[in-house]
Design an enzyme around this catalytic site. Structure first.
Site, short mmCIF file in Angstrom:
data_model
loop_
_atom_site.label_atom_id
_atom_site.label_comp_id
_atom_site.label_asym_id
_atom_site.label_seq_id
_atom_site.Cartn_x
_atom_site.Cartn_y
_atom_site.Cartn_z
N LYS A 183 -17.99 -26.02 29.05
CA LYS A 183 -17.77 -27.46 28.80
C LYS A 183 -16.26 -27.70 28.74
O LYS A 183 -15.62 -27.42 27.74
CB LYS A 183 -18.44 -27.94 27.51
CG LYS A 183 -18.59 -29.45 27.55
CD LYS A 183 -18.34 -30.18 26.26
CE LYS A 183 -16.96 -30.30 25.76
NZ LYS A 183 -16.03 -31.19 26.49
N GLY A 236 -9.08 -24.51 21.40
CA GLY A 236 -8.83 -25.91 21.04
C GLY A 236 -8.14 -25.96 19.70
O GLY A 236 -7.50 -25.00 19.27
N GLU A 239 -8.77 -27.59 13.76
CA GLU A 239 -9.76 -28.47 13.10
C GLU A 239 -11.15 -28.30 13.72
O GLU A 239 -12.14 -28.06 13.00
CB GLU A 239 -9.26 -29.90 13.29
CG GLU A 239 -9.96 -30.95 12.51
CD GLU A 239 -9.54 -32.33 13.01
OE1 GLU A 239 -8.50 -32.46 13.69
OE2 GLU A 239 -10.29 -33.28 12.73
N GLY A 241 -12.08 -25.85 15.71
CA GLY A 241 -12.44 -24.43 15.61
C GLY A 241 -13.12 -24.12 14.28
O GLY A 241 -14.08 -23.36 14.21
N GLU A 258 -9.64 -19.41 19.80
CA GLU A 258 -8.21 -19.47 20.11
C GLU A 258 -7.74 -20.87 19.71
O GLU A 258 -8.10 -21.84 20.36
CB GLU A 258 -7.98 -19.28 21.62
CG GLU A 258 -8.46 -17.96 22.17
CD GLU A 258 -7.64 -16.77 21.73
OE1 GLU A 258 -6.63 -16.95 21.02
OE2 GLU A 258 -8.03 -15.65 22.08
N CYS A 292 -0.28 -24.04 23.30
CA CYS A 292 -0.65 -23.66 21.94
C CYS A 292 0.38 -22.73 21.29
O CYS A 292 0.63 -22.82 20.11
CB CYS A 292 -2.01 -22.99 21.96
SG CYS A 292 -2.10 -21.71 23.21
N GLU A 393 1.21 -28.80 13.98
CA GLU A 393 1.35 -28.71 15.43
C GLU A 393 1.50 -30.12 16.03
O GLU A 393 0.68 -30.99 15.79
CB GLU A 393 0.08 -28.05 15.98
CG GLU A 393 0.13 -27.81 17.46
CD GLU A 393 -1.15 -27.14 17.96
OE1 GLU A 393 -2.26 -27.62 17.61
OE2 GLU A 393 -1.05 -26.16 18.69
P1 NAD Z 1 -9.83 -30.13 20.77
O1 NAD Z 1 -10.11 -29.15 19.69
O2 NAD Z 1 -9.84 -31.55 20.44
O3 NAD Z 1 -10.88 -29.95 21.97
C1 NAD Z 1 -11.09 -28.72 22.63
C2 NAD Z 1 -12.45 -28.74 23.30
O4 NAD Z 1 -13.46 -28.84 22.30
C3 NAD Z 1 -12.68 -29.91 24.25
O5 NAD Z 1 -13.49 -29.49 25.34
C4 NAD Z 1 -13.48 -30.88 23.38
O6 NAD Z 1 -14.27 -31.75 24.16
C5 NAD Z 1 -14.33 -29.93 22.57
N1 NAD Z 1 -14.79 -30.43 21.28
C6 NAD Z 1 -14.24 -31.42 20.52
N2 NAD Z 1 -14.96 -31.57 19.38
C7 NAD Z 1 -15.95 -30.64 19.42
C8 NAD Z 1 -17.00 -30.29 18.53
N3 NAD Z 1 -17.17 -30.91 17.36
N4 NAD Z 1 -17.83 -29.27 18.87
C9 NAD Z 1 -17.64 -28.61 20.03
N5 NAD Z 1 -16.68 -28.92 20.93
C10 NAD Z 1 -15.85 -29.92 20.62
O7 NAD Z 1 -8.44 -29.67 21.42
P2 NAD Z 1 -7.61 -30.37 22.58
O8 NAD Z 1 -7.00 -31.60 22.01
O9 NAD Z 1 -8.43 -30.47 23.82
O10 NAD Z 1 -6.49 -29.26 22.85
C11 NAD Z 1 -5.36 -29.13 22.07
C12 NAD Z 1 -5.54 -28.05 21.02
O11 NAD Z 1 -5.94 -26.84 21.63
C13 NAD Z 1 -4.26 -27.74 20.29
O12 NAD Z 1 -4.51 -27.61 18.91
C14 NAD Z 1 -3.84 -26.41 20.87
O13 NAD Z 1 -3.04 -25.62 20.04
C15 NAD Z 1 -5.15 -25.77 21.12
N6 NAD Z 1 -5.00 -24.72 22.14
C16 NAD Z 1 -5.09 -23.42 21.74
C17 NAD Z 1 -4.91 -22.40 22.67
C18 NAD Z 1 -5.01 -20.96 22.27
O14 NAD Z 1 -5.22 -20.13 23.14
N7 NAD Z 1 -4.88 -20.61 21.02
C19 NAD Z 1 -4.67 -22.73 24.01
C20 NAD Z 1 -4.58 -24.06 24.37
C21 NAD Z 1 -4.78 -25.06 23.42
#
Ligand code: NAD
Length: 506
Positions: A183, A236, A239, A241, A258, A292, A393
């Site tokens: 997804k 992602g 929060e 995670g 991650e 990230c 962040e």
């Molecule tokens: P996000 O957490 O909002 O969303 C990530 C994914 O999760 C998206 O596909 C979203 O649709 C889905 N999602 C949202 N709510 C959900 C839920 N309740 N249950 C399941 N899935 C859900 O993050 P974002 O805004 O897309 O990305 C930015 C964040 O990602 C930043 O915090 C960044 O640090 C992090 N990130 C981490 C890494 C890493 O490898 N550590 C890499 C890239 C980005």
């Protein structure tokens, strides 16, 4: 490529599949705000359909029971197919995520191919069976351990590196014989859909790799809570995670997380100013800071602060900020209006806290900037590590300079963070740099470089930056179970010592 709006469907059971609701979501180019694609707004019914397909293929053993050589061949074909499609993949990745075409055409596409190829190489080299060191044990018992797929995996990815972060999940999952439902983030789903078709055409059986599109809050949540999901690979925010870890706990699902970061770059007092300024730009401005593990807390010896900040600003002024589809562009747009708002909000928080802006601080305007989401590289000086914009962040092109007086203090500040994803050291002295690297509580440390993530080294975070590791053999371990098989080889097994000893064969 044409300027027509591209219409996609989900990829389920080897077929392009319309969403159950018939509703579509727009995907835009963040440099122009033009709609470039539409994808289905998925529902829980679509998730059910994709999971049913993944489960059926898994239980039937269509992929899981293929020999290692057969799986290696398909992964290798898929890696070559990704390279063969590099222009289209790079174009779509840049168009929808705002990443510069100079980077996606080389780094991103090669990284996806590298994840597939490296997973195949490691799979081939890994021992497929481990025999117990001491076969006779108390009696003639033969024990061995084998790795098996976990089952059905869910891969959930963010919008910043849609292709690379998808491959970090599906390459090891497929190598180990799992089926998977991906997804992607709502604003950047297109290249994950394209990859589904490429992998299918490369020989992956239908139903092994599925993609659903739609909002994370409803669909993503449903996907991770679903009883048919055995393993979750999530990249992602911390929060979300945390929510996923809670949801997964009920079903004791396997999870790799991650998450976010606020990575420190420690400049040592022996550093070369030119080197340190280039390294700072690399650390905080790659992908306009939407990485990230970006280095966004810059620790500088107090006496070097002015000189280094001047050198950083000189280099920022030479950057081309603009249309990401132009090969001459160094920095593209911010990925969305929502992310731009977040950045502007944090810059205000920093100003209110009393940090001074040495450069930038504003949304870019005029000419092409008025159409898209562009923000100036921004450098805050004289920050302290308690300020909110320094601790949290931002995910944008914002650097926070923290002057320090001695090295122990610098390391303490670097480690004083809920995150532990990346870190860096700038120094001309290898021994000192490695000593500092050892003291940093982060999953990666770069010395005189940044952002180097390779398919043959582990990537992941300490503390609230997540758990588990992606890439290399660590990832293959994370997408498999270990089974111990034990056979009693006593010629007349009913009279084996264990029955006699415990009295069960009288
Ligand atoms: P996000 O957490 O909002 O969303 C990530 C994914 O999760 C998206 O596909 C979203 O649709 C889905 N999602 C949202 N709510 C959900 C839920 N309740 N249950 C399941 N899935 C859900 O993050 P974002 O805004 O897309 O990305 C930015 C964040 O990602 C930043 O915090 C960044 O640090 C992090 N990130 C981490 C890494 C890493 O490898 N550590 C890499 C890239 C980005």
């Amino acid at each position: 490529m044409s300027n027509e709006i591209m219409e996609y469907q989900m990829f389920i059971d080897g077929q392009w599949t319309p969403g159950e609701s018939g509703e579509m979501m727009d995907v835009i180019n963040p440099a122009t705000r033009e709609i470039v694609a539409r994808v289905p707004r998925g529902t829980k019914g679509d998730v059910d359909k994709a999971l049913h397909s993944a489960r059926s293929t898994f239980e039937a053993g269509i992929w899981a029971n293929q020999s290692i050589d057969e799986r290696v061949e398909v992964l290798g074909n898929a890696a070559m197919a990704v390279i063969a499609n590099k222009d289209r993949l790079a174009y779509l990745e840049s168009l929808t995520s705002g990443a510069t075409i100079r980077r996606t055409g080389f780094v991103d596409v090669m990284s996806v191919a590298g994840s597939l190829a490296m997973s195949a190489v490691i799979l081939k080299q890994m021992p497929s069976i481990e025999h117990a060191i001491c076969p006779p044990w108390v009696a003639p018992m033969h024990s061995y351990a084998v790795r098996e797929p976990i089952g059905v995996c869910a891969g959930i990815t963010p919008w910043n590196f849609p292709m690379i972060l998808a491959a970090y999940k599906f390459a090891p999952a497929l190598a180990m014989g799992n089926s998977i439902v991906m997804k992607p983030a709502s604003i950047t789903p297109v290249t994950t859909l394209e990859l589904a078709k490429i992998l299918f055409d490369a020989g992956l059986p239908p139903g092994v790799f599925n993609v659903v599109t739609g909002p994370g809050s409803s669909m993503g949540n449903y996907l991770v809570s679903h009883p048919e999901v055995d393993k979750i690979g999530f990249t992602g925010s911390t929060e979300v995670g945390r929510q996923i870890a809670h949801l997964a706990a009920d079903g004791i699902k396997r999870v790799t997380l991650e998450l976010g970061g606020k990575s420190p770059l420690i400049v040592l007092d022996d550093a070369d100013i030119e080197m340190a300024s280039s390294m700072t730009l690399l650390a905080f401005l790659t992908h306009s800071g939407q990485v990230c593990e970006s280095g966004t807390r810059l620790l500088i010896p107090r006496k070097m602060q002015d000189q280094l900040v001047d050198a950083i600003i000189d280099k920022i002024k030479k950057l081309n900020i603009g249309n990401q589809m132009d090969l001459a562009t160094d920095l593209g747009p911010i990925a969305s209006q929502e992310q731009l708002n977040t950045i502007m909000n944090y810059v205000q928080i920093g100003k209110d806290a009393g940090a001074q802006i040495a450069y930038g601080g504003n949304r870019l305007s005029g000419g092409i900037y008025d159409n898209g989401f562009f923000f100036e590289p921004t450098v805050f000086i004289n920050c302290n590590n308690k300020m909110q914009h320094v601790r949290e962040e931002i995910f944008g092109p914002v650097q926070c300079v923290l002057p320090y007086d001695d090295l122990d203090e610098a390391i303490a500040i670097a480690n004083d963070s809920p995150y532990g994803l990346g870190g860096g050291v700038c120094s001309t002295n290898t021994t000192r740099a490695q000593q500092v690297a050892k003291r940093m509580r982060t999953g990666s440390v770069w010395i005189n470089t940044w952002h180097i993530l390779r398919p043959d080294v582990p990537f992941g975070g300490y503390k609230e930056s997540g758990y588990g590791r992606e890439n290399c053999y660590h990832a293959l371990m994370a997408y498999s179970e270990v089974k111990h098989v034990c056979q009693d080889l006593t010629p007349d097994a009913k009279n084996s010592f264990i029955y006699t000893f415990l009295g069960f064969n009288r």
